[in-house]
Design an enzyme around this catalytic site. Structure first.
Site, PDB file in Angstrom:
ATOM      1  CG  ASP A   1      -2.065  -1.320   1.332  1.00  0.00           C
ATOM      2  OD1 ASP A   1      -1.758  -1.819   0.227  1.00  0.00           O
ATOM      3  OD2 ASP A   1      -2.023  -1.035   2.884  1.00  0.00           O
TER       4      ASP A   1
ATOM      5  CD  GLU B   1      -8.828  -3.020  -0.658  1.00  0.00           C
ATOM      6  OE1 GLU B   1      -9.415  -2.581   0.293  1.00  0.00           O
ATOM      7  OE2 GLU B   1      -7.962  -3.428  -1.424  1.00  0.00           O
TER       8      GLU B   1
HETATM    9  O1  FUB Z   1      -3.310  -3.744   3.748  1.00  0.00           O
HETATM   10  C1  FUB Z   1      -4.336  -3.517   4.395  1.00  0.00           C
HETATM   11  C2  FUB Z   1      -5.676  -3.456   3.035  1.00  0.00           C
HETATM   12  O2  FUB Z   1      -5.001  -3.966   2.563  1.00  0.00           O
HETATM   13  C3  FUB Z   1      -5.954  -2.204   2.767  1.00  0.00           C
HETATM   14  O3  FUB Z   1      -5.642  -1.173   3.635  1.00  0.00           O
HETATM   15  C4  FUB Z   1      -5.963  -1.964   1.419  1.00  0.00           C
HETATM   16  O4  FUB Z   1      -6.133  -1.005   0.968  1.00  0.00           O
HETATM   17  C5  FUB Z   1      -5.275  -3.103   0.438  1.00  0.00           C
HETATM   18  O5  FUB Z   1      -4.404  -3.567   0.158  1.00  0.00           O
END
Ligand code: FUB
Length: 338
Positions: A32, A238
């Site tokens: 991320d 997301e």
């Molecule tokens: O890394 C944890 C979660 O997985 C992140 O917050 C999301 O965007 C996904 O990448």
């Protein structure tokens, strides 16, 4: 404190079937990546993946991260420095579990780290911590940002204004806030209804709260209609990120279960944004999460994949590669592999 330094290759192509780009670091797992240039140096704010031994599920319980490290580099392709632990879960008073995708911003010489974490009631909130260097250590506020929820905060600076974008469905809990209050039941729209939308708000002058109520960010299709919940290749899941290029605002995000990074263009930070296409095709591992930043006159995509761990979804590594805006403002789609 410098915990590790490592050189890496951002050029391609690699051998058949192998990633084009190296992980930026290999001594820890990172994911991320939110990238910013502060004082001419590139700083990356990633999640710090660990093997917690928690079985995989749709809520993402297996992503049970406990701290953050900040990475930096002076040149693209140059040495990467890991500055060690910048913030740990035990240093946050309201901590429950799962330190997910963070971001950072600078204002008047103070650096702010924004992070999603579940509180003691297992509800995701957005925390803020601050410090005097881009790499921490950061001191967390005693409470989450008032009115904050869900995951994946990213902060976009436009002149003197700072805007935060948040949201993520499934494990990110956005579907539990459709009434404005937390509802432990998951409520999703039907496939032919508009998809759930990411949220955004301008930040207050002290950078620690929202200056206005969170509002929906509209993502429209080519006919000016909101993208539908059943349009899994294009709907928001997301990882919202905003960058500005040639006076236009670009909202990019992950489509989650279809594993793309896609983008939409708007005329201001609030949108609406109109869907344009794919930035990054699926990578090894379930999640796809990125950022886009300009560094020394070139644009880069920061992303992750699970190649280093042999495909373990919650053990990822951050990478970077050049990103090209076409003369008409569209972005050339990137394939992470040959
Ligand atoms: O890394 C944890 C979660 O997985 C992140 O917050 C999301 O965007 C996904 O990448």
């Amino acid at each position: 404190e410098v915990a590790a330094e490592q050189t890496h290759d951002i050029g391609g192509p690699g051998p058949e079937g192998k990633p084009i780009n190296d992980p930026l670091v290999t001594h820890i797992y990172t994911a991320d990546p939110s990238a910013h240039v502060f004082d001419g140096k590139l700083y990356i704010y990633p999640s710090h993946d660990v093997e917690a031994g928690i079985p995989q599920n749709d809520n993402g319980d297996h992503f049970d991260m406990r701290d953050y490290h900040v990475l930096s580099m002076e040149e693209p392709g140059g040495k990467v420095t890991d500055h060690g632990v910048a913030l740990a879960r035990e240093d946050v008073a309201w901590a429950g579990r799962q330190l997910w995708a963070p971001d950072a911003a600078e204002k008047d010489g103070t650096y702010y780290l924004y992070f999603p974490m579940k509180d003691k009631d297992d509800i995701f909130r957005i925390g803020v911590a601050s410090g005097s260097t881009p790499y921490g250590p950061f001191k967390a506020e005693p409470e989450p940002m008032p009115g904050s929820y869900s995951i994946d905060p990213s902060v976009f600076q436009d002149g003197d204004d700072y805007y935060m974008y948040i949201g993520g469905i499934w494990g990110g809990q956005l579907q539990r806030w459709t009434t404005g209050e937390y509802n432990p039941e998951d409520v999703y729209p039907a496939d032919d209804e508009p998809a759930l939308l990411p949220k955004m708000a301008k930040l207050s002058a002290d950078m620690k709260s929202f200056a206005e109520p969170l509002r929906d960010i509209q993502i429209l299709d080519e006919n000016g209609e909101l993208i539908k919940a059943g349009d899994n290749d294009r709907r928001f899941f997301e990882a919202a990120w905003v960058h500005k290029y040639n006076g236009k605002y670009y909202l990019s995000y992950s489509t989650g279960d279809t594993h793309y990074i896609v983008y939409a263009i708007g005329d201001n930070p609030y949108g609406p944004f109109t869907y344009q296409g794919v930035v990054l095709n699926p990578v090894i591992g379930w999640t796809n999460h990125h950022s886009i930043a300009e560094f020394k006159g070139k644009w880069y995509l920061f992303y992750h994949d699970s190649s280093l761990s042999g495909g373990v979804t919650h053990l990822r590594s951050v990478k970077m590669t050049e990103l090209t805006h076409n003369p008409d403002g569209t972005i050339q789609t990137i394939n992470a592999y040959k």
